[in-house]
Scaffold this active site. Structure first.
Site, PDB file in Angstrom:
ATOM      1  N   LYS A 107     -10.269  -8.350   7.451  1.00 19.79           N
ATOM      2  CA  LYS A 107      -9.707  -7.281   8.290  1.00 19.79           C
ATOM      3  C   LYS A 107      -9.361  -7.869   9.654  1.00 19.79           C
ATOM      4  O   LYS A 107     -10.155  -7.832  10.587  1.00 19.79           O
ATOM      5  CB  LYS A 107     -10.698  -6.131   8.405  1.00 19.79           C
TER       6      LYS A 107
ATOM      7  N   GLN B 153       0.842  -1.198   0.000  1.00 18.44           N
ATOM      8  CA  GLN B 153       0.000   0.000   0.000  1.00 18.44           C
ATOM      9  C   GLN B 153       0.874   1.243   0.000  1.00 18.44           C
ATOM     10  O   GLN B 153       1.798   1.367   0.796  1.00 18.44           O
ATOM     11  CB  GLN B 153      -0.928   0.005   1.206  1.00 18.44           C
TER      12      GLN B 153
END
Length: 422
Positions: A334, A175
């Protein structure tokens, strides 16, 4: 091997806690901080330093197994547990949790993790112990089982769930944060398998007609060809934080939308593309409906772009709902939001045999310890990809997760080698 004691010490996480609702309400960013007052319970400021609670489990032989209680950057938002404060939950772990674990057989990870998951919630105000508490203590339990048995955490999880672990590193997903060009080039030079996220969280970044995202993908494709090692076949993964929903609006199976996704595919070519969080419908069922509508529209139009579930896909039950509805090609697991680390493994495995792949995600606001635990979840379940974490610098998280998988695989290979007869 028995558990002798459980101790904790407050620590730091890899990023910050942010009051997402205050930011959505228009809080102004000044430098790295935000002006204005927080609106989510528990916050003293809109952006606060991230915290972790370091957990140590002492075994009968004196060895120590560790785990870190950590929570996502946007804690307290979207039905999540309250903002995690290490000092507040320290007595929970050193009290009732420690009392329950002392004397337990450390090798029995599944039983110990289940007991933790089902513990009384009186100190957390929800249906279970705070997700961060379950997350961190279960990591320590996983490491304790691995130490007691003399195997890797991957082996413990594989035995618990009867899986065949991956035999090579699971593709790591990098990311970029807002440094979407510089960090993307770092990723390309290092040959990152899945990249770059891009943080396209505003109409300004995506473009009023989506042109900003399209132009970025064209640039990324060119740079991948120029900078990537040989051979190199990355997968592009961009997160748009629901912004395409603001640009286009429903219905999402109409030609205007599918044609736009085709331009994204063309810009990214020859590399495959997956788009995370195309819209935010405001609730789980509405999100599932609109995601499924988009996915079906793209399939009917022959547009080869994968759709990734993020918004409103937080808990194990959420993952089940998205998978059952065939609303996504890929779902993010998550990890801190699911509580015990074993629940992340179960969520990945729920996708087996379906049209939906799973990636072991999480948050930049985790720790090295939790990231290493998640690397073992990814290996044991042979997930589609695994997030590079913690932090927003990319390089560090990529190193942590990649090296942990390589260590585990090398150790498993060494122990499985059969010595030759003399």
């Amino acid at each position: 091997m028995r558990i002798e004691d459980v101790r904790t010490v407050p620590g730091l996480s890899g990023f910050f806690f942010d009051d997402q609702q205050a930011i959505k309400d228009g809080a102004t960013q000044t430098g790295f901080a935000y002006d204005g007052q927080p609106v989510t319970d528990g916050f003293d400021r809109i952006r606060e330093a991230g915290e972790a609670l370091i957990v140590e489990i002492e075994l009968a032989d004196g060895s120590i197994a560790t785990g870190d209680c950590a929570a996502v950057q946007y804690s307290g938002a979207g039905g999540r547990d309250p903002l995690f404060r290490a000092e507040k939950y320290r007595p929970v772990v050193e009290g009732a949790v420690a009392d329950a674990l002392r004397g337990q057989d450390a090798t029995q990870f599944g039983a110990n993790a289940t007991m933790l998951e089902e513990m009384s919630p009186q100190r957390s105000g929800g249906d279970q112990l705070h997700t961060a508490v379950r997350y961190g203590v279960s990591q320590a339990l996983l490491n304790a089982a691995a130490q007691a048995r003399g195997v890797t955490p991957t082996d413990v999880l594989a035995d618990t769930y009867d899986t065949e672990p991956a035999t090579s590193p699971v593709p790591v997903f990098g990311q970029s944060g807002d440094e979407r060009r510089i960090n993307a080039e770092k990723m390309l030079i290092k040959g990152v398998p899945v990249l770059p996220h891009g943080l396209f969280n505003s109409v300004e970044k995506v473009g009023e007609n989506g042109e900003g995202l399209r132009d970025y993908l064209a640039w990324l494709s060119d740079r991948a060809t120029a900078l990537g090692p040989e051979p190199y076949s990355p997968r592009f993964h961009v997160d748009v934080y629901g912004i395409l929903g603001k640009v286009f609006g429903p219905p999402y199976d109409r030609t205007e939308v599918t044609d736009y996704f085709e331009t994204l595919r063309e810009a990214a070519a020859p590399y495959p593309l997956q788009v995370e969080g195309p819209m935010d419908a405001g609730g789980r069922q509405a999100q599932i409906t609109e995601m499924a509508e988009l996915r079906e529209g793209l399939a009917d139009a022959g547009v080869d772009v994968d759709i990734v579930a993020d918004e409103w896909c937080n808990t194990f039950e959420d993952v089940q709902a998205f998978v059952d509805a065939e609303a996504a090609d890929l779902v993010q697991i998550k990890t801190p939001d699911l509580g015990g680390i074993q629940r992340s493994a179960e969520a990945v495995l729920y996708c087996d045999g379906t049209d939906t792949r799973a990636y072991v995600g999480g948050t930049c606001n985790e720790t090295v310890t939790s990231a290493r635990a998640c690397a073992h979840v990814a290996l044991a379940t042979d997930a589609a990809q695994v997030l590079a974490k913690p932090g927003m610098g990319f390089d560090e998280g990529f190193m942590v997760v990649t090296n942990e998988m390589r260590r585990a695989l090398a150790r498993r290979d060494a122990t499985q080698e059969v010595p030759a007869d003399d």
